[in-house]
Motif scaffolding. Structure first.
Motif, PDB file in Angstrom:
ATOM      1  N   PHE A 118     -36.505   6.269  -6.599  1.00  0.00           N
ATOM      2  CA  PHE A 118     -35.046   6.233  -5.952  1.00  0.00           C
ATOM      3  C   PHE A 118     -35.130   7.680  -5.026  1.00  0.00           C
ATOM      4  CE2 PHE A 118     -33.215   4.699 -10.573  1.00  0.00           C
ATOM      5  CZ  PHE A 118     -33.491   2.819  -9.881  1.00  0.00           C
ATOM      6  N   ALA A 119     -35.850   7.862  -5.346  1.00  0.00           N
ATOM      7  CA  ALA A 119     -35.344   9.439  -3.833  1.00  0.00           C
ATOM      8  C   ALA A 119     -36.368   8.879  -2.763  1.00  0.00           C
ATOM      9  CB  ALA A 119     -36.866  10.580  -4.969  1.00  0.00           C
ATOM     10  N   CYS A 120     -37.800   8.207  -2.785  1.00  0.00           N
ATOM     11  CA  CYS A 120     -37.360   7.246  -2.002  1.00  0.00           C
ATOM     12  C   CYS A 120     -37.187   6.236  -0.992  1.00  0.00           C
ATOM     13  CB  CYS A 120     -39.099   6.759  -2.257  1.00  0.00           C
ATOM     14  SG  CYS A 120     -40.070   6.048  -0.839  1.00  0.00           S
ATOM     15  N   ALA A 121     -36.409   5.900  -2.246  1.00  0.00           N
ATOM     16  CA  ALA A 121     -35.169   4.784  -2.014  1.00  0.00           C
ATOM     17  C   ALA A 121     -33.854   4.985  -0.860  1.00  0.00           C
ATOM     18  CB  ALA A 121     -35.015   4.292  -3.356  1.00  0.00           C
ATOM     19  N   ASP A 122     -33.892   5.999  -1.202  1.00  0.00           N
ATOM     20  CA  ASP A 122     -32.280   7.238  -0.930  1.00  0.00           C
ATOM     21  C   ASP A 122     -32.785   7.783   0.483  1.00  0.00           C
ATOM     22  OD1 ASP A 122     -30.899   6.574  -2.582  1.00  0.00           O
ATOM     23  OD2 ASP A 122     -30.778   9.059  -4.130  1.00  0.00           O
TER      24      ASP A 122
END
Lengths: 347, 347
Positions: B127-131
């Protein structure tokens, strides 16, 4: 695709159920849902496919499903059937939105000891299904694993934005329909796992439904075009469970009439010989991959007009309530499905 | 995504190599390629992403990658890094076409004994990468397995049809460029697996490159817009191997100059302390996720103009030949990379 129930129940059995209960504390699902909330995402978690805007009038659909050896298919399963079903299950998800499939990618994780010929036969079944439904298998990834064979397939699709059939639109007074017959796939699984003596043609018919399920793509698209369908889902966990998803997501309840549940002669024969209770199995046997849908009561004529060309059957109606499914016997007596012992599907 | 080499070599090591050799007899790859041949599919097997027509002027991109515990990541890896990298690797595939990522779906197969908290930390990294890159994680599937944890991610993207940078367009006389520095991710892996004593900040820099690789999305899009790039690939297997893919698919060879290979101070320090030969490791260390691209010699100015904003470095040029990569030392002496002992990557 992720359904909230799936995360809690797992797909493989009880052992996972307890573990996945824990993650409620972490608001895991909320967080996943948050990551699907972007303007272009019309529907993230919680339906048969995710739905993304593609221009003004069109949407893209996407669905992913994984199958694990020993969990979703047994070693004695014909590998062509495993591959066929891997794609067919995803095609059924696209059918349940009313969409048209486009392309698929496949990730395969196999151990070093895995027989290449076996994997090739899985692909042969996958390609047979892809050819039949004009899907392009455009790529994939092949990796090594130390464990069971894992196949995951992602399918994309497309359709008109104003025709998408979500699970959440059922309204009080709607009629409830299902396509085809129910329970045959469960009967086929019973034949694979058990030792039931049945005539050859009955056996073949049930195994066919188990290994080569028929995604109802044509019907799904025709239904979406009518504009009469208020909610639609495919029958993957069993009508009882899938209808309860629709009811909860729509904020209604439903009544289905026992006498109207469509069953094949082959399925009835299976129940007779195996001793299975046929109504139970028809309502809770998964993987029929039929379409289950609600229709606005003012527009049932549009759907009835399709009955000549497609096998569809009215099985009940939507009533006011809080997500329950009731079954009505021939005397008009209604009982909650949970009270009949179906407490394992409602979550 | 499936590269023909991947099917033959597997991703995990020698044990799979022998098994996958057998399938050549069945023309497995040809058959897969045949299934990607439909009018709407502009490029199926053999590039970083599959490319499908989406209207007249746009294309859709799709790529899938699987990661298996014990094969692609070690148990001592920080789970956030595993999740971050799972998405970052796919983003890098989209970057290598010049595209913009849109949405991702994830299939997770975990054993009943798998710790939920561990999987949750993997998702936190994802999710950190997706954000960071504005990707919507729109769904997935969670299944049980009896074996190793398997994560597979499918990423879609989009871009203008006339800007797609394939691997196959390199021409004799083109200049060859690479972004960033090479070898750092391999250095980071060396630190995870080995016992090399390095100052804290050097250690951190290399581990960061290993666990949180930086997909070059902005650069990829800017390069595609110049119209000057003739072929592009991301550095996933190492520049030596990836450049040989470009050369073979373009029907050319390439010369790279040893003295121009960009290396970070941290990487040089790692090689000094560990005793690794730095040119070898920079050229063959995988997972740098930098962009490697060829530029028409009449248009190098367009690319040089980007050098102030982006870290890019000219490392060689395209010459006539049959898919070989040569390295030129400071005295102008050229040797085939295979002759330097790199026989494991060329296949």
């Amino acid at each position: 695709m992720w359904r909230i129930e799936m995360l809690w129940r797992g797909r493989g059995g009880k052992s996972e159920m307890d573990r996945f209960k824990d993650i409620g504390e972490f608001d895991f699902i909320d967080r996943i849902a948050a990551h699907a909330q972007r303007n272009r995402v019309l529907c993230g978690i919680g339906d048969d496919c995710a739905v993304m805007a593609a221009g003004q009038a069109r949407v893209r659909l996407v669905t992913v499903d994984a199958m694990v050896e020993g969990v979703h298919f047994v070693p004695q399963a014909p590998p062509e059937g495993v591959g066929y079903k891997l794609l067919a299950a995803s095609l059924s998800d696209v059918a349940a939105m009313g969409g048209k499939p486009t392309d698929a990618v496949v990730a395969v994780s196999a151990s070093g000891d895995c027989d290449v010929g076996y994997v090739e036969r899985i692909y042969n079944g996958l390609f047979a299904c892809a050819d039949r439904f004009d899907v392009a298998v455009v790529g994939g990834d092949t990796t090594r694993t130390s464990g069971a064979l894992v196949l995951s397939l992602t399918l994309t699709g497309e359709m008109a934005r104003d025709q998408v059939c979500y699970r959440s639109g059922a309204q009080v007074g709607d009629a409830v329909y299902v396509s085809g017959t129910l329970g045959d796939a469960a009967g086929g699984l019973g034949l694979v796992l058990g030792d039931v003596d049945l005539p050859g043609e009955v056996r073949t018919a049930l195994l066919q439904r188990h290994y080569r399920p028929e995604p109802r793509l044509d019907l799904g698209q025709v239904l979406a075009e009518t504009g009469a369908v208020t909610a639609m889902i495919d029958v993957s966990d069993g009508v009882a469970s899938d209808l309860s998803h629709v009811c909860r997501q729509s904020g209604v309840s439903a009544v289905i009439r026992a006498a109207t549940i469509p069953m094949s002669l082959a399925f009835k024969k299976f129940c007779e010989v195996s001793g299975e209770e046929k109504l139970d199995l028809a309502l809770t046997g998964g993987e029929d991959f039929e379409l289950l849908f609600s229709v606005s009561h003012t527009q049932v004529d549009k759907v009835e007009a399709l009955a000549e060309q497609y096998s569809i059957c009215r099985i009940g109606e939507v009533v006011a309530g809080d997500g329950r499914v009731m079954i009505e016997d021939e005397d008009g007596k209604r009982v909650l499905l949970e009270q009949l012992g179906y407490d394992h599907f409602g979550s």
